[in-house]
Design an enzyme around this catalytic site. Structure first.
Site, PDB file in Angstrom:
ATOM      1  N   TRP A 133       0.868  -1.181   0.000  1.00  0.00           N
ATOM      2  CA  TRP A 133       0.000   0.000   0.000  1.00  0.00           C
ATOM      3  C   TRP A 133       0.899   1.224   0.000  1.00  0.00           C
ATOM      4  O   TRP A 133       1.789   1.355   0.844  1.00  0.00           O
ATOM      5  CB  TRP A 133      -0.863  -0.048   1.258  1.00  0.00           C
ATOM      6  CG  TRP A 133      -1.766   1.106   1.516  1.00  0.00           C
ATOM      7  CD1 TRP A 133      -2.614   1.706   0.636  1.00  0.00           C
ATOM      8  CD2 TRP A 133      -1.930   1.793   2.767  1.00  0.00           C
ATOM      9  NE1 TRP A 133      -3.303   2.729   1.255  1.00  0.00           N
ATOM     10  CE2 TRP A 133      -2.899   2.809   2.574  1.00  0.00           C
ATOM     11  CE3 TRP A 133      -1.365   1.654   4.027  1.00  0.00           C
ATOM     12  CZ2 TRP A 133      -3.307   3.661   3.580  1.00  0.00           C
ATOM     13  CZ3 TRP A 133      -1.766   2.499   5.043  1.00  0.00           C
ATOM     14  CH2 TRP A 133      -2.723   3.488   4.818  1.00  0.00           C
ATOM     15  N   ASP A 217      -0.609  -4.737   9.621  1.00  0.00           N
ATOM     16  CA  ASP A 217      -1.641  -3.852   9.095  1.00  0.00           C
ATOM     17  C   ASP A 217      -2.855  -4.720   8.765  1.00  0.00           C
ATOM     18  O   ASP A 217      -2.799  -5.569   7.865  1.00  0.00           O
ATOM     19  CB  ASP A 217      -1.142  -3.126   7.841  1.00  0.00           C
ATOM     20  CG  ASP A 217      -2.058  -1.974   7.433  1.00  0.00           C
ATOM     21  OD1 ASP A 217      -3.177  -1.898   7.963  1.00  0.00           O
ATOM     22  OD2 ASP A 217      -1.646  -1.160   6.588  1.00  0.00           O
ATOM     23  N   LYS A 266     -13.400  -0.381   6.592  1.00  0.00           N
ATOM     24  CA  LYS A 266     -13.780  -1.140   5.405  1.00  0.00           C
ATOM     25  C   LYS A 266     -14.762  -2.261   5.734  1.00  0.00           C
ATOM     26  O   LYS A 266     -15.740  -2.463   5.022  1.00  0.00           O
ATOM     27  CB  LYS A 266     -12.529  -1.672   4.722  1.00  0.00           C
ATOM     28  CG  LYS A 266     -11.595  -0.558   4.248  1.00  0.00           C
ATOM     29  CD  LYS A 266     -10.287  -1.101   3.730  1.00  0.00           C
ATOM     30  CE  LYS A 266      -9.394   0.033   3.251  1.00  0.00           C
ATOM     31  NZ  LYS A 266      -8.965   0.919   4.371  1.00  0.00           N
TER      32      LYS A 266
END
Length: 416
Positions: A133, A217, A266
């Site tokens: 990312w 993460d 999300k």
């Protein structure tokens, strides 16, 4: 230091995903397709408010709640439920070596982790997957400019799979005590390639032997496989292998600690509420109070205290057995839709004879597919076919549905 007029500062480009969305919004072509933005869309490619979240909103409205400040560390009820979701009820309720703080989504958790590591661990290197990312690089550049960013091999373009041997070899040969390694807990962004459970165990063994500090993460728990417990397996396994009571306090192979950066944006569809948490795990024979106090000080300097509404939504859903069951079905629906469009795209590419092997699209997991398309091919897709995706070939599959998948597949075949 040279003084500059702020009016002379150069214009910096927007991050690519935001620039793509802006360009897509400005495009007047009727059949345009947005495969760049990493947000879930329903089968009509429209934003979807999870039914469990909508019900929680109604519950909170009827309660006529206030809007007072939270403590600096955040909403304790939310943090309890977030920790249980991530680690499972048994670890979350019994582990005294886990400290949790509410953050501004997963980005805020990553930034807080980088600040803390740079100030208190003083690592020489932070190891980041190649690719990753893109915000990982910017966060560490801003928060920890004195820490060298090093890439570890992750994606193998030949197999379009995981380069585990390259990853382990880089950590073995280059990492030093207290160096930081960033790992994606599930649904690796951008590749959609996750280690198997046996591969995760091998990674944990290297982390323990090299005494590295792990930053997990975790942005897509539940969203990847449709099962929140399955998607948290790597985190729980690392906790078991690195921080259980069986380890001696004199062990020469015990890592300094582990952060988990947890996004609830999300998997609850709360993108704009920016809701997340940061969990610090340290060896069980040490006290977390000092470390937590330093984290609280960093939060105070940055945001004073976190936001309330998103935390209330998540707590309301997870604290109610019926609502929690509905939420589990919601994330299963999201994961199943992504799996369905993966199969549709692969089938369509094969049906029309697109050059190459497309099995990797179905083998990957999560919202993204690392297609293997080149920068030039991605640019051609945008210019000729009005299909928008990141230049590295990352496709956000939520932009696909039954009505546009044939168009996208045909466009891909045309640019090969």
């Amino acid at each position: 230091m040279t003084l500059r007029n702020v009016g002379d500062l150069p214009v910096l480009p927007l991050p690519e995903s935001f620039a793509l969305t802006a360009a897509y919004n400005d495009d007047q072509f009727p059949n345009k397709v947005n495969l760049g933005q990493g947000v879930y869309r329903d089968n009509n490619c429209q934003p979807w408010v999870l039914p469990s979240v909508r019900e929680a909103e109604e519950t909170l409205h009827n309660q006529q709640v206030n809007h007072e400040y939270l403590p600096i560390a955040g909403d304790s009820k939310f943090l309890t439920k977030a920790r249980q979701l991530l680690f499972g009820p048994q670890i979350a309720s019994s582990a005294e070596n886990i400290s949790s703080l509410q953050t501004v989504a997963g980005t805020g958790a990553n930034h807080l982790a980088a600040l803390f590591c740079a100030r208190n661990l003083c690592p020489k290197n932070v190891f980041i997957s190649d690719p990753t990312w893109d915000n990982h690089h910017l966060i560490w550049e801003m928060a920890a400019p004195n820490v060298t960013q090093r890439l570890y091999p992750y994606y193998d373009p030949t197999t379009r799979g995981l380069n585990l041997d390259g990853m382990l070899a880089e950590l073995e040969s280059s990492a030093e005590d207290n160096d930081v390694v960033i790992l994606h807990a599930c649904a690796h962004n951008p590749t959609g390639i996750d280690p198997t459970r046996e591969q995760w165990k091998k990674i944990a063994q290297v982390v323990r032997r090299k005494k590295l500090f792990v930053v997990f993460d975790c942005a897509y728990q539940g969203f990847a496989s449709g099962n929140a417990d399955a998607d948290a397996w790597a985190i729980r396994e690392f906790y078991s292998m690195l921080f259980t009571e069986e380890l001696s306090s004199s062990s020469s192979s015990t890592p300094a600690g582990m952060f988990v950066c947890q996004s609830l944006s999300k998997n609850f569809g709360l993108y704009g509420e920016r809701i997340g948490a940061l969990h610090l795990i340290i060896p069980p024979w040490t006290s977390p109070e000092g470390a937590k106090a330093h984290l609280v000080q960093l939060v105070r300097a940055e945001i004073s205290c976190p936001s309330l509404f998103g935390a209330r939504i998540v707590h309301t859903v997870l604290d109610d057995a019926e609502l929690c069951t509905k939420w589990q079905e919601d994330v299963r629906i999201m994961a199943l839709r992504i799996k369905t469009v993966r199969a549709l795209l692969k089938s369509e590419l094969e049906k029309i004879g697109a050059r190459g092997d497309w099995s990797h699209i179905e083998q990957q997991i999560g919202m993204f597919s690392f297609t293997g398309l080149s920068i030039a091919q991605v640019q051609e897709l945008r210019e000729r076919h009005h299909i928008y995706m990141l230049s590295n070939g990352r496709m956000s599959l939520s932009g696909l549905n039954e009505t546009n998948v044939a168009y996208v597949a045909g466009a891909i075949r045309d640019v090969l």
